[in-house]
Each structure stands twice: as structure tokens, then as C-alpha cells.
Enzyme design. Structure first.
Site, short mmCIF file in Angstrom:
data_model
loop_
_atom_site.label_atom_id
_atom_site.label_comp_id
_atom_site.label_asym_id
_atom_site.label_seq_id
_atom_site.Cartn_x
_atom_site.Cartn_y
_atom_site.Cartn_z
N ASP A 16 1.56 1.20 7.09
CA ASP A 16 1.69 -0.04 6.47
C ASP A 16 1.50 -1.44 7.08
OD1 ASP A 16 2.97 1.64 4.47
OD2 ASP A 16 5.12 1.45 5.06
N GLU A 185 1.76 -0.77 -5.59
CA GLU A 185 2.86 -1.00 -4.77
C GLU A 185 2.21 -1.97 -3.78
OE1 GLU A 185 4.91 2.63 -3.29
OE2 GLU A 185 2.82 2.97 -2.29
#
Length: 539
Positions: A16, A185
Site C-alpha cells: 500500500d 478503494e
């Protein structure tokens, strides 16, 4: 490396990625899930050589984390620079949810969390427009499909970063690039030219992961999807593509005007297994017809690219292979599973000493409540480093006299209670060295209703061991693993072999990567006994 940039730029379980630039310096933040300290921060000047300079979340600024299944905790941070401050916005599933921390220097110290009680959803991101106004972007069931059902989408709200409160009601700006897409997302907004661009992930973080984009001339307009979506994915390349799970990107522009994206992906080891979890990759980006084009010419995430046109950063000193625990503090790369109590481990006298706490690394899994309720003892005495290469060997010298259910040694830990232990334990009044394989079956992810699991433990091999000391070694050659032990490192004998695929089944997925380290436990009872490790080596 020569004259090429080599992927992954940050190998190992560093997923991420989010990036920002401050002058000639680039700073990158990653997820750390259930590890403590949390959110590793990296620095580079050439986008090629990265050095960890901090962990943003530490016990010193009130960080709380729980050991459970590895897939909870903190994930999807966004790092940005505005004015004199750096901002990280993030979600902590083990605490109160969304929060912001700030620092004048990414090396820290970082502030205590400013809890965003009025910011719902996951993967919240922050955006500063050209006039300095801040905005928060989030995810949630916020898009009305016109058939009486709310679907996942993205919302935007003006935000007051002085008082950490939302200004006005959130406005839905987009739903998903594909109809009923899985898991839209990780949103980021950029103001480039006459458009505002929304970059986000879709398809879930596994095989079908992808990078998508949408744009609008009005910040609060409903954004139009890019006709070239997905901008980057490997899901069309099949399950044997050596780079997989590509997605979750963030953009940065260099001082020269060039653009790059950092994004996560996984390397296959043994055909269909992702031992290292999701790692940080980088690719060039150009703009065509008002849209970002990832990895021009190839259209895929490649192993190598030409070097960025930036002054070369001197290669940082690599993580030391051998740690003899002579320093007063551990290196930034060391982690504990969950936030430990103060005396769980201590460094001194050239020893890393672990307390035999009642918890064990392989305790049964719990459902994730994600309600901010803190509990006692939700950590393991497990001091570990991330596996960063497919071929890795860990060796350590242990001094330990177990009693009762106490045990200590080396552990290989993957998500959802998939572990391998090489441990010293008591058995029938004597002591044994044994290899224990831990696996689990589970009904659904632990954050879904109805979660249930069953952990299974199998002794692969054991031998009597009378000495109070042992040198332990676990060699990982892809999926071929060998466990060895001896009285010194020059006289190691093979205890057994095992298959690494047992710890990395596809059901575990790729959320987290393999952790390698030292552990101790009282086996259900807190004990004053300690396991002392003279040194630990990872090559």
C-alpha cells in the site's frame, strides 16, 4: 543494477505505498497491519535507492495494535506535505478508526493520533488544493444506484486540518469504473491542469487488483471514468504471471516534471504462492489526451525501467545480516506482533531477551471487532524481520531452559495462523528440539460476520536436547525449507525438511508477507522465565 531501475524498489512485506515529494526528497509510507511499530517511512532522492528513516506509529505517540490474524491493524496510509508539515491519514482497525498524525520532519517525532470521529469508511485520503484548502476522500456505501440500493463509492468533503473536523456534508463523486466492481478503494485526488483526477484501486487486492482513474473539471463534480480503464493490472495475464496483484497506486511528479507511480504487487514463488506478500514497485507515467498512461510502451508492470533523470542517491547501507544486539536499540526494521508491554523484550549485554508470556504466536484466531475496544495481552513475544528475498536463511543462538508448557525458538509466520516453529521445549521431564507446523482452516475473513477457524499443530520432527544452548537455523529456498540445529553454527544437523507452500496456500492470499524471527511463550501462563538470543542473522 547498472543503468536500470529494478523492481520491486522496496522488496518484502511493504504494501500500500503512498508517496510525496518535498523539494529534492521523496518520502514513502507503507502499511504495517498488525506489526509494531507501525507505518514504516522511507526516503529517496532518485526513486531507486530507498532507506527506512522512521516508523510513524510507535508506543511513544500512543500506538496500539493487536496480534491476531495478521490481516487487521493499520493499512492504506496516505502521506502528503503541506506548508511546514507532513500529514499521514490512516485507518487503525485495532483502535478508534481513522486518524491523522503530523510531523515537521518525516524522521519524526510524529504527533499522537488526531482521531477523525466524523470520517467514516476505510482508506481515507487527504488532498490539499492549490489554494491550500484541505479535503478528505473516503469510501463507503454512498452511491445510490437508483434501484433502492446503496453501493460502494467515493465521497469528498472539505476538511479543517487545524481543528481536525469535516466542513460540510460529504458529497459522492464516483462509484466504480466497472459496474458492481469489487472493492473500489484507496482513493487519491490530484489537481493537474484543468482537471481533478481520482486514482483508485478496484477488484480486490489479490489477482483481480487494478488501478483505475476518473476526472472532473469541478472538484465536487461527478467524475467521468477513464475510457482506458484499467490503467494498470495483470489480471488479464493469468495466474502464472510472475508479477501479480498489481494495483493500489499513488502518483508523484519529480522536479524535472516527470511522473511516476508507486504501486503494490506480489512476486510468485513456486508458481502460485506469494510468500513475500505485497511489495512496493515503481513505474513511469506519461500523460496522453488528458489521462495518465502507466508504463508506456509495454503497458504492464516490468521488472526494469530506465533510471529516472534524477541525481543518484548513494546506496543506503543495507540492513545488517547479523544483529548481535550490542546497540542500545533495535534497528527500524525489527517489529513485534502487536504492541508489547514494556518488559516483553529487552536488549542489553549483547542479548535480546524475550519473556515467556502466556500468549503464543499461534494462539487461536479471533473475529475482528474493529470497534475500538482495547484488550490486555493482545501481543506475542515475537521479535521479527520481514522476509525480503525468495532465498533467505535465518540463524540464531538461543539460551533457554524451558519448564512446563514454556517454549522458545525461531518462527516463520504468515497470515491466518500459518506458521513454522523450530523450538526448544520440555517433554516428559526432559527437553526436546522440535519442528512444529501450524496451519488453520477458516470459514471467511475475520472481519466478516460468522468468522470461525480451527488451528492445527503437527510435530514434524523432534530430538532430545539436554544442553541449555542451541543454534537454530531455517533455510528457505523458494518453497523448499530446511530446519537445522546444533550446539554451534559449525556443527548444524538437519532436523527435517518441509514444503513452504503449506504456509502460503492461496487461501491465505497476499495481504501480508512472511515474518522471520524469535519467539517465547509460557504456553498459557505468564512466566518470569526468559529466552535469551545471543545473536540473530538473516542472509
Amino acid at each position: 543494477m547498472g543503468n536500470m531501475l529494478r523492481n520491486p524498489v522496496i522488496p518484502g512485506f511493504y504494501p500500500d505505498p503512498s508517496i510525496c515529494r518535498d523539494g529534492e526528497d521523496f518520502y514513502l509510507a507503507c502499511s504495517s497491519f498488525e506489526l509494531s511499530p507501525g507505518i514504516p517511512i522511507f526516503h529517496s532522492r532518485d526513486l531507486v535507492h530507498w532507506q527506512q528513516i522512521a516508523n510513524a506509529m510507535t508506543p511513544e505517540n500512543g500506538f496500539y495494535m493487536e496480534r491476531n490474524c495478521c490481516v487487521g491493524g493499520v493499512m492504506a496510509p496516505t502521506i502528503r506535505k503541506h506548508g511546514e508539515l507532513f500529514y499521514i491519514i490512516n485507518t487503525n482497525f485495532a483502535d478508534r478508526g481513522n486518524y491523522i498524525v503530523t510531523a515537521s520532519d518525516p524522521r519524526g517525532p510524529w504527533s499522537e493520533p488526531h482521531w477523525l470521529d466524523d470520517v467514516p469508511g476505510i482508506d481515507a485520503s487527504i488532498f490539499f488544493d492549490d489554494d491550500g484548502q484541505a479535503y478528505v476522500i473516503g469510501t463507503g456505501e454512498c452511491w445510490d444506484n437508483g434501484a433502492g440500493k446503496m453501493e460502494r463509492g467515493f465521497w469528498l468533503a472539505k476538511y479543517d486540518v487545524e481543528n481536525f473536523r469535516m466542513l460540510g456534508r460529504p458529497v459522492t463523486i464516483f462509484n466504480s469504473a466497472l459496474r458492481n466492481a469489487a472493492s473500489p478503494e484507496a482513493p487519491h485526488i490530484y489537481h493537474v491542469g484543468e482537471y481533478y483526477y481520482l486514482l483508485f484501486a478496484e477488484g480486490g487486492t489479490e489477482h483481480f487488483h487494478a488501478v483505475m482513474a476518473a476526472r472532473s473539471r469541478e472538484l465536487f463534480g461527478f467524475y467521468e471514468g477513464c475510457p482506458a480503464n484499467p490503467l494498470m493490472t495483470h489480471r488479464h495475464m493469468g495466474y502464472t504471471c510472475p508479477i501479480t496483484n498489481v494495483g493500489h497506486a499513488d502518483l508523484v511528479q519529480t522536479g524535472n516534471g516527470d511522473w511516476y507511480a508507486v504501486l503494490l504487487a506480489s512476486r510468485l514463488i513456486g508458481g502460485n504462492h506469494k510468500n513475500l506478500g505485497r511489495e512496493t514497485f515503481l513505474c513511469p507515467v506519461v500523460w496522453e489526451d488528458g489521462w495518465p498512461l502507466f508504463s508506456p510502451r509495454s503497458g504492464r508492470l516490468d521488472w526494469e525501467y530506465p533510471l529516472p533523470a534524477l541525481p543518484e542517491t548513494p546506496a543506503a547501507a543495507p540492513e545488517p545480516a547479523l544483529d548481535d544486539f550490542d546497540a542500545a536499540e533495535l534497528g527500524l526494521y525489527w517489529t513485534v506482533w502487536g504492541t508489547p508491554e514494556p518488559d516483553v523484550y529487552c536488549i542489553g549485554g549483547s542479548v535480546a531477551s524475550l519473556k515467556c508470556v502466556r500468549q503464543a504466536p499461534d494462539d487461536e484466531l479471533r473475529p475482528m471487532s474493529m470497534d475500538g475496544t482495547r484488550g490486555d495481552g493482545r501481543f506475542a513475544a515475537f521479535l521479527a524481520r520481514r522476509q525480503r528475498a525468495p532465498e533467505t536463511t535465518v540463524t540464531a543462538k538461543l539460551r533457554f531452559v524451558p519448564a512446563g508448557a514454556e517454549r522458545a525458538g525461531l518462527a516463520v509466520v504468515q497470515a491466518m495462523n500459518h506458521q513454522l516453529h523450530l523450538e526448544l521445549a520440555e517433554k516428559e521431564g526432559g527437553r526436546v528440539l522440535r519442528a512444529v507446523l501450524v496451519t488453520a482452516e477458516f470459514s471467511c475473513p475475520p472481519y466478516f460476520p460468522g468468522f470461525a477457524s480451527e488451528t492445527r499443530r503437527q510435530v514434524l520432527s523432534e530430538r532430545p536436547w539436554d544442553a541449555p544452548e542451541a543454534v537454530l537455523q531455517i533455510e528457505l529456498r523458494g518453497q523448499d525449507w530446511t530446519l537445522r540445529c546444533g550446539t554451534d553454527r559449525e556443527h548444524l544437523e538437519t532436523l527435517c525438511h518441509t514444503d513452504g507452500r503449506l504456509l502460503n496456500p492461496e487461501a491465505v492470499g497476499c495481504m501480508c508477507g512472511t515474518m522471520l524471527g524469535m519467539f517465547a511463550t509460557g504456553g498459557g501462563t505468564d512466566s518470569a522465565n526468559r529466552a535469551d538470543f545471543d545473536w540473530f542473522e538473516m542472509t
